[in-house]
Design a protein around this motif. Sequence first.
Motif, PDB file in Angstrom:
ATOM      1  N   PRO A 199      -5.385   7.724   1.219  1.00 35.01           N
ATOM      2  CA  PRO A 199      -4.788   6.799   0.243  1.00 35.01           C
ATOM      3  C   PRO A 199      -5.526   6.734  -1.078  1.00 35.01           C
ATOM      4  CG  PRO A 199      -4.969   5.766   2.402  1.00 35.01           C
ATOM      5  CD  PRO A 199      -5.724   7.054   2.477  1.00 35.01           C
ATOM      6  N   SER A 226       1.346   1.565   4.993  1.00 37.20           N
ATOM      7  CA  SER A 226       0.419   0.651   5.656  1.00 37.20           C
ATOM      8  C   SER A 226       0.966   0.279   7.021  1.00 37.20           C
ATOM      9  CB  SER A 226       0.195  -0.613   4.819  1.00 37.20           C
ATOM     10  OG  SER A 226       1.359  -1.426   4.805  1.00 37.20           O
ATOM     11  N   GLN A 237      -2.999  -2.749   6.968  1.00 39.22           N
ATOM     12  CA  GLN A 237      -4.018  -1.786   6.558  1.00 39.22           C
ATOM     13  C   GLN A 237      -3.343  -0.519   6.038  1.00 39.22           C
ATOM     14  OE1 GLN A 237      -6.577  -1.170   9.961  1.00 39.22           O
ATOM     15  NE2 GLN A 237      -7.907  -2.848   9.358  1.00 39.22           N
ATOM     16  N   VAL A 238      -3.750  -0.066   4.838  1.00 45.33           N
ATOM     17  CA  VAL A 238      -3.198   1.171   4.300  1.00 45.33           C
ATOM     18  C   VAL A 238      -3.729   2.333   5.133  1.00 45.33           C
ATOM     19  CG1 VAL A 238      -2.934   2.633   2.276  1.00 45.33           C
ATOM     20  CG2 VAL A 238      -3.099   0.152   2.000  1.00 45.33           C
ATOM     21  N   ARG A 239      -2.822   3.102   5.725  1.00 42.93           N
ATOM     22  CA  ARG A 239      -3.228   4.173   6.632  1.00 42.93           C
ATOM     23  C   ARG A 239      -3.245   5.541   5.969  1.00 42.93           C
ATOM     24  NH1 ARG A 239      -3.794   3.315  12.112  1.00 42.93           N
ATOM     25  NH2 ARG A 239      -3.994   1.091  12.501  1.00 42.93           N
ATOM     26  N   VAL A 248       5.837  -0.378   4.418  1.00 41.14           N
ATOM     27  CA  VAL A 248       5.027  -1.337   5.160  1.00 41.14           C
ATOM     28  C   VAL A 248       5.561  -1.406   6.590  1.00 41.14           C
ATOM     29  CG1 VAL A 248       4.288  -3.749   5.303  1.00 41.14           C
ATOM     30  CG2 VAL A 248       4.504  -2.633   3.068  1.00 41.14           C
ATOM     31  N   ASP A 285       0.852  -6.398  -0.142  1.00 46.16           N
ATOM     32  CA  ASP A 285       0.331  -5.425   0.802  1.00 46.16           C
ATOM     33  C   ASP A 285      -0.355  -4.292   0.039  1.00 46.16           C
ATOM     34  OD1 ASP A 285       0.767  -4.457   3.857  1.00 46.16           O
ATOM     35  OD2 ASP A 285       0.823  -2.758   2.490  1.00 46.16           O
ATOM     36  N   GLY A 286      -1.423  -3.749   0.632  1.00 47.24           N
ATOM     37  CA  GLY A 286      -2.187  -2.700  -0.031  1.00 47.24           C
ATOM     38  C   GLY A 286      -1.363  -1.477  -0.377  1.00 47.24           C
ATOM     39  N   ALA A 287      -0.326  -1.166   0.409  1.00 46.95           N
ATOM     40  CA  ALA A 287       0.526  -0.023   0.079  1.00 46.95           C
ATOM     41  C   ALA A 287       1.260  -0.254  -1.230  1.00 46.95           C
ATOM     42  CB  ALA A 287       1.516   0.235   1.209  1.00 46.95           C
ATOM     43  N   ARG A 302      -1.440   0.132  -4.097  1.00 47.13           N
ATOM     44  CA  ARG A 302      -1.867   1.507  -4.357  1.00 47.13           C
ATOM     45  C   ARG A 302      -0.728   2.385  -4.847  1.00 47.13           C
ATOM     46  NH1 ARG A 302      -6.749   3.048  -0.206  1.00 47.13           N
ATOM     47  NH2 ARG A 302      -7.668   0.964  -0.105  1.00 47.13           N
ATOM     48  N   GLU A 344      -5.288  -6.833   0.756  1.00 51.77           N
ATOM     49  CA  GLU A 344      -5.842  -5.496   0.630  1.00 51.77           C
ATOM     50  C   GLU A 344      -7.264  -5.475   1.110  1.00 51.77           C
ATOM     51  OE1 GLU A 344      -6.358  -4.114  -3.300  1.00 51.77           O
ATOM     52  OE2 GLU A 344      -6.213  -2.029  -2.750  1.00 51.77           O
TER      53      GLU A 344
END
Length: 405
Positions: free
Chosen positions: A203, A220, A224-226, A244, A275-277, A280, A405
Amino acid sequence: MAYGFTLDDVAFLRSAAGRAALAGCAELDASRVADVAAARRAVGERHAAAVLETVALRRKSVAKIVDSGEWLFTSDALQQASATPVARHRARRLAGLAVHDVTCSVGADLVELSRAAPAVLGSDVDPVRLEMAQHNASVAGVAPLVSRADALRPVSRDAAVVADPARRDSAGRRVWRPADFLPPLDELVTAYPGRVLSVKCAPGMDFAIAPWAEEVELVSLDGQVREACLWRGLSTGVTRRATVLRSDGAQWTLTDAEPDEVPAKAAGEWLVDPDGAVVRAGLVRHYAARHGLWQLDERIAYLTGDAPPPGVRAFRVLEQLPYREKPLGAVLRRLGVGRLEILVRGLDVDPDALRRRLKPRGHEESTVVLTRIGRSPVAFVCRSERIPSEGFQPGSPGVGSAGSE
Protein backbone atom coordinates in the motif's frame (compact mmCIF):
# COMPACT_ATOMS: atom_id res chain seq x y z
CA MET A 1 15.15 -18.92 11.22
CA ALA A 2 12.17 -20.32 9.30
CA TYR A 3 12.27 -23.99 8.38
CA GLY A 4 13.17 -24.74 4.73
CA PHE A 5 10.73 -27.33 3.40
CA THR A 6 11.84 -29.88 0.79
CA LEU A 7 9.82 -31.87 -1.74
CA ASP A 8 10.40 -34.90 0.47
CA ASP A 9 8.82 -33.04 3.38
CA VAL A 10 5.78 -32.12 1.30
CA ALA A 11 5.37 -35.69 0.07
CA PHE A 12 5.46 -36.94 3.66
CA LEU A 13 3.02 -34.30 4.93
CA ARG A 14 0.55 -35.23 2.17
CA SER A 15 0.79 -38.95 2.91
CA ALA A 16 -1.41 -40.89 5.31
CA ALA A 17 1.51 -41.14 7.73
CA GLY A 18 2.10 -37.39 7.51
CA ARG A 19 -1.53 -36.55 8.12
CA ALA A 20 -1.50 -38.82 11.18
CA ALA A 21 1.70 -37.17 12.42
CA LEU A 22 0.20 -33.70 12.03
CA ALA A 23 -2.91 -34.75 13.92
CA GLY A 24 -0.86 -36.34 16.69
CA CYS A 25 1.37 -33.27 17.08
CA ALA A 26 -1.36 -30.64 16.71
CA GLU A 27 -1.02 -29.47 20.32
CA LEU A 28 2.78 -29.36 20.40
CA ASP A 29 4.86 -26.19 20.37
CA ALA A 30 8.29 -26.07 18.71
CA SER A 31 9.46 -23.46 21.23
CA ARG A 32 9.26 -26.03 24.03
CA VAL A 33 12.13 -28.51 24.29
CA ALA A 34 9.89 -31.25 25.65
CA ASP A 35 7.49 -30.87 22.72
CA VAL A 36 10.32 -31.08 20.19
CA ALA A 37 11.51 -34.26 21.85
CA ALA A 38 7.98 -35.66 21.82
CA ALA A 39 7.64 -34.92 18.09
CA ARG A 40 10.95 -36.63 17.35
CA ARG A 41 9.84 -39.72 19.23
CA ALA A 42 6.45 -39.79 17.49
CA VAL A 43 7.52 -38.86 13.95
CA GLY A 44 11.23 -39.53 13.76
CA GLU A 45 14.14 -37.17 13.34
CA ARG A 46 13.70 -36.88 9.57
CA HIS A 47 10.30 -35.19 9.51
CA ALA A 48 9.78 -33.83 13.04
CA ALA A 49 10.84 -30.29 12.15
CA ALA A 50 8.55 -30.17 9.10
CA VAL A 51 5.61 -31.41 11.16
CA LEU A 52 6.16 -28.91 13.99
CA GLU A 53 6.61 -26.02 11.54
CA THR A 54 3.41 -26.98 9.72
CA VAL A 55 1.48 -27.17 12.98
CA ALA A 56 2.71 -23.69 13.91
CA LEU A 57 1.93 -22.20 10.48
CA ARG A 58 -1.56 -23.68 10.47
CA ARG A 59 -2.25 -21.96 13.79
CA LYS A 60 -1.08 -18.63 12.34
CA SER A 61 -3.03 -19.11 9.12
CA VAL A 62 -6.41 -19.16 10.86
CA ALA A 63 -6.43 -15.35 11.06
CA LYS A 64 -5.75 -15.05 7.32
CA ILE A 65 -6.94 -18.05 5.32
CA VAL A 66 -10.47 -19.43 5.64
CA ASP A 67 -10.67 -23.19 6.28
CA SER A 68 -6.87 -23.57 6.29
CA GLY A 69 -6.77 -26.36 8.87
CA GLU A 70 -5.31 -28.87 6.38
CA TRP A 71 -3.26 -26.48 4.23
CA LEU A 72 0.49 -26.55 3.79
CA PHE A 73 2.62 -23.39 3.97
CA THR A 74 6.12 -22.05 4.15
CA SER A 75 6.65 -19.17 6.56
CA ASP A 76 7.38 -16.64 3.81
CA ALA A 77 4.47 -17.83 1.69
CA LEU A 78 1.99 -17.44 4.54
CA GLN A 79 3.33 -13.99 5.34
CA GLN A 80 2.82 -12.77 1.76
CA ALA A 81 -0.43 -14.63 1.06
CA SER A 82 -3.58 -12.62 0.46
CA ALA A 83 -6.20 -12.88 3.19
CA THR A 84 -9.15 -14.89 1.91
CA PRO A 85 -11.66 -11.98 1.73
CA VAL A 86 -9.10 -9.94 -0.24
CA ALA A 87 -8.33 -12.81 -2.62
CA ARG A 88 -12.05 -13.47 -3.03
CA HIS A 89 -12.68 -9.84 -3.93
CA ARG A 90 -9.95 -9.89 -6.59
CA ALA A 91 -11.36 -13.13 -8.01
CA ARG A 92 -14.84 -11.59 -8.27
CA ARG A 93 -13.42 -8.73 -10.33
CA LEU A 94 -12.00 -11.30 -12.76
CA ALA A 95 -15.08 -13.55 -12.81
CA GLY A 96 -15.83 -14.93 -16.27
CA LEU A 97 -12.25 -14.57 -17.56
CA ALA A 98 -9.64 -17.26 -17.99
CA VAL A 99 -6.92 -16.41 -15.47
CA HIS A 100 -3.23 -17.25 -15.06
CA ASP A 101 -1.76 -16.68 -11.59
CA VAL A 102 1.92 -16.38 -12.57
CA THR A 103 3.25 -16.28 -8.97
CA CYS A 104 0.78 -18.66 -7.37
CA SER A 105 2.97 -19.66 -4.39
CA VAL A 106 0.95 -21.95 -2.07
CA GLY A 107 -2.36 -21.02 -3.69
CA ALA A 108 -4.18 -18.45 -1.52
CA ASP A 109 -5.28 -16.48 -4.60
CA LEU A 110 -5.33 -19.53 -6.86
CA VAL A 111 -8.06 -21.22 -4.82
CA GLU A 112 -10.36 -18.19 -4.92
CA LEU A 113 -9.70 -17.60 -8.62
CA SER A 114 -10.63 -21.22 -9.29
CA ARG A 115 -14.01 -20.63 -7.67
CA ALA A 116 -14.80 -17.60 -9.84
CA ALA A 117 -13.09 -18.09 -13.21
CA PRO A 118 -13.95 -20.66 -15.90
CA ALA A 119 -10.31 -21.68 -16.46
CA VAL A 120 -7.37 -21.12 -14.11
CA LEU A 121 -3.67 -21.85 -14.37
CA GLY A 122 -1.21 -21.38 -11.51
CA SER A 123 2.55 -21.29 -11.96
CA ASP A 124 5.61 -20.59 -9.83
CA VAL A 125 9.36 -21.16 -9.99
CA ASP A 126 9.43 -22.85 -6.56
CA PRO A 127 8.60 -26.57 -6.84
CA VAL A 128 7.93 -26.89 -3.10
CA ARG A 129 5.32 -24.13 -3.17
CA LEU A 130 3.76 -25.64 -6.29
CA GLU A 131 3.32 -28.98 -4.53
CA MET A 132 1.78 -27.16 -1.59
CA ALA A 133 -0.52 -25.24 -3.95
CA GLN A 134 -1.76 -28.48 -5.51
CA HIS A 135 -2.42 -29.91 -2.07
CA ASN A 136 -4.21 -26.78 -0.86
CA ALA A 137 -6.37 -26.60 -3.97
CA SER A 138 -7.36 -30.24 -3.52
CA VAL A 139 -8.25 -29.62 0.14
CA ALA A 140 -10.34 -26.62 -0.94
CA GLY A 141 -12.19 -28.71 -3.52
CA VAL A 142 -10.91 -26.97 -6.66
CA ALA A 143 -8.64 -28.25 -9.43
CA PRO A 144 -6.69 -25.55 -11.27
CA LEU A 145 -3.95 -26.50 -13.68
CA VAL A 146 -0.52 -26.07 -12.05
CA SER A 147 2.79 -25.71 -13.86
CA ARG A 148 6.36 -24.86 -12.89
CA ALA A 149 7.29 -21.74 -14.85
CA ASP A 150 9.11 -18.42 -14.62
CA ALA A 151 6.65 -15.52 -14.50
CA LEU A 152 8.78 -13.65 -17.05
CA ARG A 153 8.44 -16.49 -19.60
CA PRO A 154 4.71 -16.76 -20.39
CA VAL A 155 3.23 -20.25 -20.69
CA SER A 156 -0.33 -19.05 -21.37
CA ARG A 157 -2.03 -17.02 -24.07
CA ASP A 158 -4.75 -14.41 -23.74
CA ALA A 159 -5.62 -15.23 -20.11
CA ALA A 160 -5.84 -12.42 -17.58
CA VAL A 161 -2.67 -12.34 -15.48
CA VAL A 162 -2.54 -12.14 -11.69
CA ALA A 163 0.83 -11.53 -10.04
CA ASP A 164 2.14 -10.98 -6.54
CA PRO A 165 5.86 -10.18 -6.82
CA ALA A 166 7.97 -10.91 -3.75
CA ARG A 167 8.91 -7.71 -1.94
CA ARG A 168 11.70 -9.02 0.28
CA ASP A 169 15.33 -9.67 -0.59
CA SER A 170 17.28 -12.85 0.08
CA ALA A 171 17.96 -11.66 3.65
CA GLY A 172 14.27 -11.12 4.33
CA ARG A 173 14.46 -7.32 4.24
CA ARG A 174 11.55 -5.44 2.66
CA VAL A 175 12.33 -3.78 -0.68
CA TRP A 176 10.45 -0.79 -2.08
CA ARG A 177 11.89 -0.23 -5.55
CA PRO A 178 9.81 -2.10 -8.16
CA ALA A 179 13.05 -3.00 -9.94
CA ASP A 180 13.98 -5.02 -6.83
CA PHE A 181 10.73 -7.02 -6.75
CA LEU A 182 10.89 -10.71 -7.73
CA PRO A 183 10.06 -10.67 -10.57
CA PRO A 184 10.87 -6.98 -11.28
CA LEU A 185 7.66 -5.05 -11.89
CA ASP A 186 8.51 -3.46 -15.24
CA GLU A 187 9.79 -6.74 -16.66
CA LEU A 188 6.63 -8.48 -15.50
CA VAL A 189 4.42 -5.92 -17.25
CA THR A 190 6.49 -6.10 -20.44
CA ALA A 191 6.14 -9.89 -20.53
CA TYR A 192 2.34 -9.72 -20.92
CA PRO A 193 1.48 -7.04 -23.50
CA GLY A 194 -2.20 -6.52 -24.19
CA ARG A 195 -3.37 -8.76 -21.34
CA VAL A 196 -5.67 -7.92 -18.48
CA LEU A 197 -3.25 -7.51 -15.60
CA SER A 198 -3.73 -7.48 -11.81
CA VAL A 199 -0.57 -6.93 -9.75
CA LYS A 200 -0.58 -6.94 -5.95
CA CYS A 201 1.73 -4.35 -4.37
CA ALA A 202 2.42 -2.82 -0.97
CA PRO A 203 0.00 0.00 0.00
CA GLY A 204 2.87 2.40 0.60
CA MET A 205 4.25 2.15 -2.93
CA ASP A 206 4.61 5.30 -5.04
CA PHE A 207 2.08 4.47 -7.76
CA ALA A 208 3.42 7.18 -10.08
CA ILE A 209 6.23 4.79 -10.98
CA ALA A 210 3.70 2.40 -12.56
CA PRO A 211 2.34 4.58 -15.40
CA TRP A 212 0.96 1.51 -17.17
CA ALA A 213 -1.62 0.99 -14.40
CA GLU A 214 -5.02 2.24 -15.54
CA GLU A 215 -6.50 1.81 -12.06
CA VAL A 216 -4.98 1.74 -8.58
CA GLU A 217 -7.13 -0.04 -5.99
CA LEU A 218 -6.45 0.17 -2.24
CA VAL A 219 -8.04 -2.64 -0.24
CA SER A 220 -8.62 -2.75 3.51
CA LEU A 221 -9.94 -5.57 5.66
CA ASP A 222 -11.52 -4.96 9.06
CA GLY A 223 -10.04 -1.46 9.19
CA GLN A 224 -6.47 -2.38 8.16
CA VAL A 225 -5.11 -1.54 4.70
CA ARG A 226 -3.92 -4.87 3.32
CA GLU A 227 -2.73 -4.16 -0.20
CA ALA A 228 -2.69 -2.06 -3.31
CA CYS A 229 -3.64 -3.69 -6.59
CA LEU A 230 -2.57 -2.26 -9.94
CA TRP A 231 -5.05 -3.00 -12.72
CA ARG A 232 -4.80 -2.83 -16.49
CA GLY A 233 -7.27 -3.82 -19.17
CA LEU A 234 -10.60 -3.95 -17.31
CA SER A 235 -11.80 -0.62 -18.79
CA THR A 236 -13.52 0.48 -15.59
CA GLY A 237 -13.41 4.20 -16.37
CA VAL A 238 -11.87 5.02 -12.98
CA THR A 239 -8.24 5.58 -12.01
CA ARG A 240 -8.49 5.27 -8.22
CA ARG A 241 -10.61 2.91 -6.15
CA ALA A 242 -10.92 2.18 -2.43
CA THR A 243 -12.47 -1.15 -1.44
CA VAL A 244 -13.38 -1.72 2.18
CA LEU A 245 -13.98 -5.33 3.23
CA ARG A 246 -15.12 -6.96 6.45
CA SER A 247 -14.60 -10.54 7.49
CA ASP A 248 -18.37 -10.98 7.79
CA GLY A 249 -18.69 -10.52 4.01
CA ALA A 250 -19.77 -6.88 4.02
CA GLN A 251 -18.02 -4.50 1.65
CA TRP A 252 -18.26 -1.19 -0.14
CA THR A 253 -16.31 0.58 -2.85
CA LEU A 254 -15.56 4.22 -3.60
CA THR A 255 -13.99 5.55 -6.84
CA ASP A 256 -12.77 8.82 -8.27
CA ALA A 257 -15.73 8.81 -10.67
CA GLU A 258 -17.92 10.05 -7.81
CA PRO A 259 -18.39 13.76 -6.92
CA ASP A 260 -15.76 15.38 -4.70
CA GLU A 261 -17.04 18.91 -4.21
CA VAL A 262 -17.05 19.55 -0.46
CA PRO A 263 -16.27 22.66 1.58
CA ALA A 264 -13.75 23.13 4.38
CA LYS A 265 -15.39 24.77 7.39
CA ALA A 266 -15.84 24.65 11.14
CA ALA A 267 -16.37 21.34 12.93
CA GLY A 268 -19.82 19.85 13.16
CA GLU A 269 -21.10 17.56 15.88
CA TRP A 270 -18.97 14.60 14.75
CA LEU A 271 -15.46 13.85 13.51
CA VAL A 272 -14.88 10.95 11.11
CA ASP A 273 -11.52 9.35 10.30
CA PRO A 274 -12.04 7.68 6.89
CA ASP A 275 -10.89 4.13 6.34
CA GLY A 276 -7.20 3.93 5.46
CA ALA A 277 -8.00 2.62 1.97
CA VAL A 278 -9.95 5.80 1.28
CA VAL A 279 -7.10 7.97 2.56
CA ARG A 280 -4.36 6.19 0.63
CA ALA A 281 -6.43 6.15 -2.55
CA GLY A 282 -6.79 9.94 -2.31
CA LEU A 283 -10.58 9.73 -2.08
CA VAL A 284 -11.23 11.60 1.17
CA ARG A 285 -13.26 14.35 -0.55
CA HIS A 286 -15.26 11.76 -2.52
CA TYR A 287 -16.08 9.96 0.73
CA ALA A 288 -17.13 13.24 2.32
CA ALA A 289 -19.38 14.09 -0.62
CA ARG A 290 -21.04 10.67 -0.53
CA HIS A 291 -21.92 11.02 3.16
CA GLY A 292 -22.71 14.73 3.48
CA LEU A 293 -19.54 15.51 5.42
CA TRP A 294 -17.00 18.31 5.00
CA GLN A 295 -13.34 18.95 5.70
CA LEU A 296 -11.79 20.74 8.64
CA ASP A 297 -8.80 21.61 6.47
CA GLU A 298 -8.19 20.82 2.81
CA ARG A 299 -4.85 19.14 3.59
CA ILE A 300 -6.05 16.96 6.50
CA ALA A 301 -7.96 13.71 6.14
CA TYR A 302 -10.23 14.13 9.17
CA LEU A 303 -13.81 14.87 8.16
CA THR A 304 -16.66 16.38 10.11
CA GLY A 305 -20.43 16.65 9.93
CA ASP A 306 -23.68 16.60 11.83
CA ALA A 307 -24.43 12.92 11.15
CA PRO A 308 -21.74 10.21 10.69
CA PRO A 309 -22.05 7.45 8.08
CA PRO A 310 -23.61 4.17 9.26
CA GLY A 311 -21.31 1.37 10.30
CA VAL A 312 -18.29 3.49 11.24
CA ARG A 313 -16.48 4.38 14.42
CA ALA A 314 -17.02 8.13 14.78
CA PHE A 315 -16.14 10.75 17.39
CA ARG A 316 -18.79 12.95 19.00
CA VAL A 317 -17.17 16.33 19.73
CA LEU A 318 -17.45 17.34 23.40
CA GLU A 319 -14.90 20.17 23.48
CA GLN A 320 -12.78 22.01 20.92
CA LEU A 321 -9.82 24.16 21.95
CA PRO A 322 -6.47 25.38 20.63
CA TYR A 323 -3.95 22.63 21.30
CA ARG A 324 -1.79 23.38 24.32
CA GLU A 325 -1.04 20.75 26.92
CA LYS A 326 -2.07 22.61 30.07
CA PRO A 327 -5.53 23.73 28.85
CA LEU A 328 -6.12 20.26 27.37
CA GLY A 329 -5.18 18.65 30.70
CA ALA A 330 -7.58 20.96 32.52
CA VAL A 331 -10.45 19.94 30.22
CA LEU A 332 -9.71 16.25 30.74
CA ARG A 333 -9.64 16.67 34.52
CA ARG A 334 -12.93 18.58 34.43
CA LEU A 335 -14.52 15.77 32.41
CA GLY A 336 -13.07 13.11 34.74
CA VAL A 337 -11.18 11.33 31.95
CA GLY A 338 -8.94 8.43 32.99
CA ARG A 339 -8.88 6.18 29.92
CA LEU A 340 -7.52 8.25 27.07
CA GLU A 341 -7.01 7.50 23.39
CA ILE A 342 -5.02 10.07 21.42
CA LEU A 343 -5.21 10.29 17.61
CA VAL A 344 -2.87 12.61 15.72
CA ARG A 345 -2.78 13.79 12.12
CA GLY A 346 -0.85 16.76 10.77
CA LEU A 347 1.10 17.45 14.00
CA ASP A 348 4.41 16.16 15.32
CA VAL A 349 3.10 14.71 18.59
CA ASP A 350 3.93 11.37 20.19
CA PRO A 351 0.58 10.11 21.61
CA ASP A 352 2.17 7.84 24.21
CA ALA A 353 4.51 10.54 25.51
CA LEU A 354 1.66 13.06 25.64
CA ARG A 355 -0.57 10.63 27.56
CA ARG A 356 2.16 10.18 30.16
CA ARG A 357 2.49 13.93 30.58
CA LEU A 358 -1.28 14.49 30.82
CA LYS A 359 -1.62 11.79 33.53
CA PRO A 360 -5.37 11.14 33.12
CA ARG A 361 -6.82 9.82 36.40
CA GLY A 362 -10.60 9.91 36.25
CA HIS A 363 -13.14 7.20 35.54
CA GLU A 364 -14.43 8.35 32.15
CA GLU A 365 -13.16 7.36 28.71
CA SER A 366 -12.38 9.83 25.96
CA THR A 367 -10.64 10.23 22.61
CA VAL A 368 -8.54 13.30 21.92
CA VAL A 369 -8.10 14.13 18.24
CA LEU A 370 -5.11 16.39 17.56
CA THR A 371 -4.82 18.04 14.16
CA ARG A 372 -4.36 21.42 12.59
CA ILE A 373 -6.69 23.84 10.85
CA GLY A 374 -4.62 26.08 8.65
CA ARG A 375 -1.50 26.75 10.68
CA SER A 376 -3.24 26.38 14.05
CA PRO A 377 -2.97 23.18 16.13
CA VAL A 378 -6.36 22.15 17.47
CA ALA A 379 -7.54 19.59 20.04
CA PHE A 380 -10.95 17.93 19.96
CA VAL A 381 -12.05 16.07 23.06
CA CYS A 382 -14.51 13.44 21.89
CA ARG A 383 -16.52 10.39 22.81
CA SER A 384 -15.92 7.47 20.48
CA GLU A 385 -19.06 5.69 19.28
CA ARG A 386 -19.71 2.81 16.91
CA ILE A 387 -22.50 3.90 14.58
CA PRO A 388 -25.00 1.11 13.79
CA SER A 389 -25.11 -0.25 10.24
CA GLU A 390 -28.83 0.27 9.83
CA GLY A 391 -30.20 -1.45 6.77
CA PHE A 392 -26.75 -2.67 5.80
CA GLN A 393 -26.52 -5.52 3.32
CA PRO A 394 -23.24 -7.26 2.43
CA GLY A 395 -21.91 -5.87 -0.82
CA SER A 396 -23.89 -2.64 -0.51
CA PRO A 397 -21.90 0.17 -2.20
CA GLY A 398 -22.92 2.91 0.15
CA VAL A 399 -22.08 1.92 3.70
CA GLY A 400 -19.67 -0.20 5.63
CA SER A 401 -16.89 -0.29 8.15
CA ALA A 402 -14.35 2.48 8.39
CA GLY A 403 -11.60 2.15 10.95
CA SER A 404 -8.92 4.59 11.98
CA GLU A 405 -5.83 4.62 9.85
